[in-house]
Design a protein around this motif. Sequence first.
Motif, PDB file in Angstrom:
ATOM      1  N   PHE A 183      16.997  45.915  15.384  1.00 16.24           N
ATOM      2  CA  PHE A 183      18.950  45.704  15.628  1.00 16.24           C
ATOM      3  C   PHE A 183      18.944  46.789  16.283  1.00 16.24           C
ATOM      4  CE2 PHE A 183      18.447  42.301  12.706  1.00 16.24           C
ATOM      5  CZ  PHE A 183      19.452  41.184  13.077  1.00 16.24           C
ATOM      6  N   PRO A 184      18.658  47.439  17.185  1.00 15.49           N
ATOM      7  CA  PRO A 184      19.110  48.363  17.674  1.00 15.49           C
ATOM      8  C   PRO A 184      20.476  49.035  17.426  1.00 15.49           C
ATOM      9  CG  PRO A 184      17.304  47.516  18.920  1.00 15.49           C
ATOM     10  CD  PRO A 184      17.838  46.551  18.570  1.00 15.49           C
ATOM     11  N   SER A 185      20.351  50.355  17.772  1.00 15.80           N
ATOM     12  CA  SER A 185      21.970  51.010  17.736  1.00 15.80           C
ATOM     13  C   SER A 185      21.741  51.954  18.657  1.00 15.80           C
ATOM     14  CB  SER A 185      22.055  51.814  16.815  1.00 15.80           C
ATOM     15  OG  SER A 185      23.454  52.586  16.459  1.00 15.80           O
ATOM     16  N   THR A 186      23.447  51.164  19.701  1.00 13.79           N
ATOM     17  CA  THR A 186      23.137  51.440  21.382  1.00 13.79           C
ATOM     18  C   THR A 186      24.089  51.575  21.715  1.00 13.79           C
ATOM     19  OG1 THR A 186      22.956  49.723  21.705  1.00 13.79           O
ATOM     20  CG2 THR A 186      20.579  50.889  21.699  1.00 13.79           C
ATOM     21  N   ASN A 187      25.134  51.617  21.005  1.00 13.67           N
ATOM     22  CA  ASN A 187      26.735  51.834  21.244  1.00 13.67           C
ATOM     23  C   ASN A 187      27.816  52.715  21.400  1.00 13.67           C
ATOM     24  OD1 ASN A 187      26.558  51.148  19.225  1.00 13.67           O
ATOM     25  ND2 ASN A 187      28.944  49.686  18.395  1.00 13.67           N
ATOM     26  N   VAL A 188      26.638  53.754  20.771  1.00 14.38           N
ATOM     27  CA  VAL A 188      27.631  55.166  20.445  1.00 14.38           C
ATOM     28  C   VAL A 188      26.913  56.486  20.891  1.00 14.38           C
ATOM     29  CG1 VAL A 188      26.071  55.160  18.684  1.00 14.38           C
ATOM     30  CG2 VAL A 188      28.061  57.110  18.761  1.00 14.38           C
ATOM     31  N   ARG A 189      26.949  57.232  21.570  1.00 15.47           N
ATOM     32  CA  ARG A 189      26.669  58.782  22.134  1.00 15.47           C
ATOM     33  C   ARG A 189      26.948  59.725  21.097  1.00 15.47           C
ATOM     34  NH1 ARG A 189      27.477  54.378  25.359  1.00 15.47           N
ATOM     35  NH2 ARG A 189      29.890  55.297  25.641  1.00 15.47           N
ATOM     36  N   VAL A 190      26.413  60.406  21.200  1.00 15.10           N
ATOM     37  CA  VAL A 190      26.811  61.646  19.985  1.00 15.10           C
ATOM     38  C   VAL A 190      25.590  62.728  20.682  1.00 15.10           C
ATOM     39  CG1 VAL A 190      25.139  61.441  18.263  1.00 15.10           C
ATOM     40  CG2 VAL A 190      27.432  62.629  17.830  1.00 15.10           C
ATOM     41  N   SER A 191      27.075  64.116  21.336  1.00 15.89           N
ATOM     42  CA  SER A 191      26.110  65.125  20.882  1.00 15.89           C
ATOM     43  C   SER A 191      26.587  66.527  20.685  1.00 15.89           C
ATOM     44  CB  SER A 191      26.161  65.396  23.012  1.00 15.89           C
ATOM     45  OG  SER A 191      28.206  65.479  23.129  1.00 15.89           O
ATOM     46  N   TYR A 192      26.505  67.728  20.697  1.00 17.68           N
ATOM     47  CA  TYR A 192      27.205  68.533  19.924  1.00 17.68           C
ATOM     48  C   TYR A 192      26.877  69.970  20.194  1.00 17.68           C
ATOM     49  CZ  TYR A 192      23.384  68.189  16.284  1.00 17.68           C
ATOM     50  OH  TYR A 192      22.091  67.939  16.030  1.00 17.68           O
ATOM     51  N   LYS A 193      27.291  70.891  20.154  1.00 18.62           N
ATOM     52  CA  LYS A 193      26.952  72.246  20.847  1.00 18.62           C
ATOM     53  C   LYS A 193      27.039  73.386  19.487  1.00 18.62           C
ATOM     54  CE  LYS A 193      30.974  72.703  23.630  1.00 18.62           C
ATOM     55  NZ  LYS A 193      31.440  73.327  25.195  1.00 18.62           N
TER      56      LYS A 193
ATOM     57  N   ASP B 219      30.647  65.761  19.993  1.00 20.05           N
ATOM     58  CA  ASP B 219      31.241  64.517  20.641  1.00 20.05           C
ATOM     59  C   ASP B 219      31.554  63.395  21.016  1.00 20.05           C
ATOM     60  OD1 ASP B 219      33.285  64.347  23.776  1.00 20.05           O
ATOM     61  OD2 ASP B 219      31.749  63.585  24.280  1.00 20.05           O
ATOM     62  N   VAL B 220      31.977  62.372  20.866  1.00 20.70           N
ATOM     63  CA  VAL B 220      31.398  61.158  20.221  1.00 20.70           C
ATOM     64  C   VAL B 220      31.784  60.439  21.039  1.00 20.70           C
ATOM     65  CG1 VAL B 220      31.039  59.541  17.951  1.00 20.70           C
ATOM     66  CG2 VAL B 220      31.138  61.884  18.184  1.00 20.70           C
ATOM     67  N   SER B 221      31.167  59.086  22.025  1.00 17.39           N
ATOM     68  CA  SER B 221      32.100  57.882  22.373  1.00 17.39           C
ATOM     69  C   SER B 221      31.258  56.600  22.319  1.00 17.39           C
ATOM     70  CB  SER B 221      31.834  58.487  23.949  1.00 17.39           C
ATOM     71  OG  SER B 221      30.700  59.246  24.299  1.00 17.39           O
ATOM     72  N   PHE B 222      32.057  55.457  22.346  1.00 13.39           N
ATOM     73  CA  PHE B 222      31.423  54.489  21.492  1.00 13.39           C
ATOM     74  C   PHE B 222      31.765  53.391  23.504  1.00 13.39           C
ATOM     75  CE2 PHE B 222      32.545  55.982  18.122  1.00 13.39           C
ATOM     76  CZ  PHE B 222      31.757  55.382  17.148  1.00 13.39           C
ATOM     77  N   ASP B 223      31.058  52.288  23.496  1.00 13.59           N
ATOM     78  CA  ASP B 223      31.156  51.285  24.344  1.00 13.59           C
ATOM     79  C   ASP B 223      32.094  50.772  24.123  1.00 13.59           C
ATOM     80  OD1 ASP B 223      28.393  51.935  25.262  1.00 13.59           O
ATOM     81  OD2 ASP B 223      27.567  50.735  24.411  1.00 13.59           O
ATOM     82  N   LYS B 224      32.506  49.762  24.958  1.00 12.44           N
ATOM     83  CA  LYS B 224      33.886  49.281  25.446  1.00 12.44           C
ATOM     84  C   LYS B 224      33.939  47.725  24.171  1.00 12.44           C
ATOM     85  CE  LYS B 224      34.761  50.158  30.222  1.00 12.44           C
ATOM     86  NZ  LYS B 224      34.992  50.136  31.480  1.00 12.44           N
ATOM     87  N   GLU B 225      32.629  47.532  23.571  1.00 13.56           N
ATOM     88  CA  GLU B 225      32.761  46.470  22.996  1.00 13.56           C
ATOM     89  C   GLU B 225      33.141  46.519  21.286  1.00 13.56           C
ATOM     90  OE1 GLU B 225      30.374  47.350  24.639  1.00 13.56           O
ATOM     91  OE2 GLU B 225      29.584  45.825  25.552  1.00 13.56           O
ATOM     92  N   CYS B 226      33.546  47.868  21.242  1.00 20.04           N
ATOM     93  CA  CYS B 226      34.378  47.777  19.986  1.00 20.04           C
ATOM     94  C   CYS B 226      35.463  47.258  19.267  1.00 20.04           C
ATOM     95  CB  CYS B 226      34.323  50.116  19.012  1.00 20.04           C
ATOM     96  SG  CYS B 226      32.472  50.353  19.681  1.00 20.04           S
ATOM     97  N   GLU B 227      36.173  47.302  18.544  1.00 23.28           N
ATOM     98  CA  GLU B 227      37.204  46.292  18.085  1.00 23.28           C
ATOM     99  C   GLU B 227      37.678  47.592  18.152  1.00 23.28           C
ATOM    100  OE1 GLU B 227      36.465  43.530  15.396  1.00 23.28           O
ATOM    101  OE2 GLU B 227      35.482  42.600  16.434  1.00 23.28           O
ATOM    102  N   SER B 228      39.393  46.853  18.363  1.00 23.37           N
ATOM    103  CA  SER B 228      40.537  47.497  18.018  1.00 23.37           C
ATOM    104  C   SER B 228      40.625  48.870  16.571  1.00 23.37           C
ATOM    105  CB  SER B 228      41.787  47.782  18.804  1.00 23.37           C
ATOM    106  OG  SER B 228      42.312  46.283  17.903  1.00 23.37           O
TER     107      SER B 228
END
Length: 491
Positions: free
Chosen positions: A157-167, A178-187
């Motif tokens: 089960f690959p985890s593909t719905n989150v993107r994270v970067s930092y500096k 900076d963390v963002s998610f796909d729209k499929e996440c629930e409110s």
Amino acid sequence: MPDNVYTIFVFETRPNVEKSSERLLKKLKSITDTYSLGIQRKVLDVSEVRSIFELLCNSRDKKEVDIGDGRLETGYLEGVSKVFIQQDSTKEMFLNKVLKNNFINGSYILEFFDCDKKIVNVLNTVQFRKMTDTIFDAIPIDLFSVSDRIGNFVFQFPSTNVRVSYKKDDMERQLTYDVSFDKECESDDQFLVLSEGVFDDSIISFGTRTFKQEGCNTTFEVGDASRFCRTTIIDVKRQLILSRQETSFIRRMTCVLQMGAQYGEQRIIYDETGQVVDTIELISAENVNIEQPVIRTRDSHIHKRQYSRRVDELYARAEFRRYGRDSEPQKALKDVIALMNRAQTGKVYLWDPYLTVEDILHTWYFTKSMNVTLYAITSGEIAEKSKMSVCDWIEQQQEIMEKRSNHYGIHVELRCQWADYGYSFHDRFLMVLNLDQDTSSVWSLGTSVNSLGNKHHIIQSVEHPQMMIDAFEELWNELDAPECLVWKKGV
């Protein structure tokens, strides 16, 4: 009935599921006289995979299953609870060699572990390598490196719905995420970012933030942001790891610029008669530092202590031993005997082109085990060095051994590589294979047994021991001729 070599179900999001099935090998690949290999790739709907999973749950001890293509033989399948496998970063995750494209955030796997490993047991080393190489040539699955997964069923089960970067900031005291998610996440989903800075086996920086599905942009005042950084994104609601990264920042980059003139002068090399041997085009090189990091003077002291500690630990574990600054033959022989004594069960291999029966008397005969066999290979080079024929040298060796011991509790066989028997070799290795352990140990001796400790050499452990064991056994089998037998006792 076919045997299951390895089956992996990889879950992917697709706009439409077009069911398909294809064979990746044009025809079955012969591995032995009995076994041939095929590779099949299919696209299924998730509901079908759920049914297969339930079928495996109910068929664990039946040793056969039908997952859609007829009866498939398996071993006893032990169910393994969910495991998170992070992507490769500062270190290689070996299980990624048998997973698909696990380089984004990591994957969870559910696994049915084949505890019988029938295929591993029926194939010899050459056949096993042939099978795994055939698989790797068709798909990037490396079962040779992760052979314990042979026969398993894996659900990835690959985890593909989150993107994270930092500096980090210029002074290396802050980390900004900076963390963002796909729209499929629930409110009502809740997430946590966990940041750890690690140096000298200590947590030197730490920070957490919770946030909702819209993501976050947050800065941690960590004090020292220059170190090894471990970042974890957690789904708090479902208690799942969504991403795990272990990285370090590039603090300095050095480039080497090389320049040479098109019609520049050449360096000319002559032989004894004045004839030109070669001409060398000269190139000037210069180091260019792209970035100058923040300097912390304490680092040099810490790194010096860490290095000294690593050397001491390697020495204590016999992974690294250095000899020869002074004459230390007795110390080196004692260390080799201690390594041999580690084989309380199983067998020991000794590979040395200048090995004699006296070397075996000085080492193997001083070990304490009575239930371990030494298999040793020498070469005809030692006979040539003694200005003797190999046959005369072998006869001499046998006469020596008849007089030098009562051979109580000794199990040993020494074979000689010479003429067209086997192939020539140079390196010297000691190998310990314990039957009651999962791993074997191999050491490079750095010199022949007859010169241990007399000149500078290093005894150090070999990182991938099985490859050396396979090479020894291959040559050993090629020397299975009466003309190659030097000495045999208790075998």
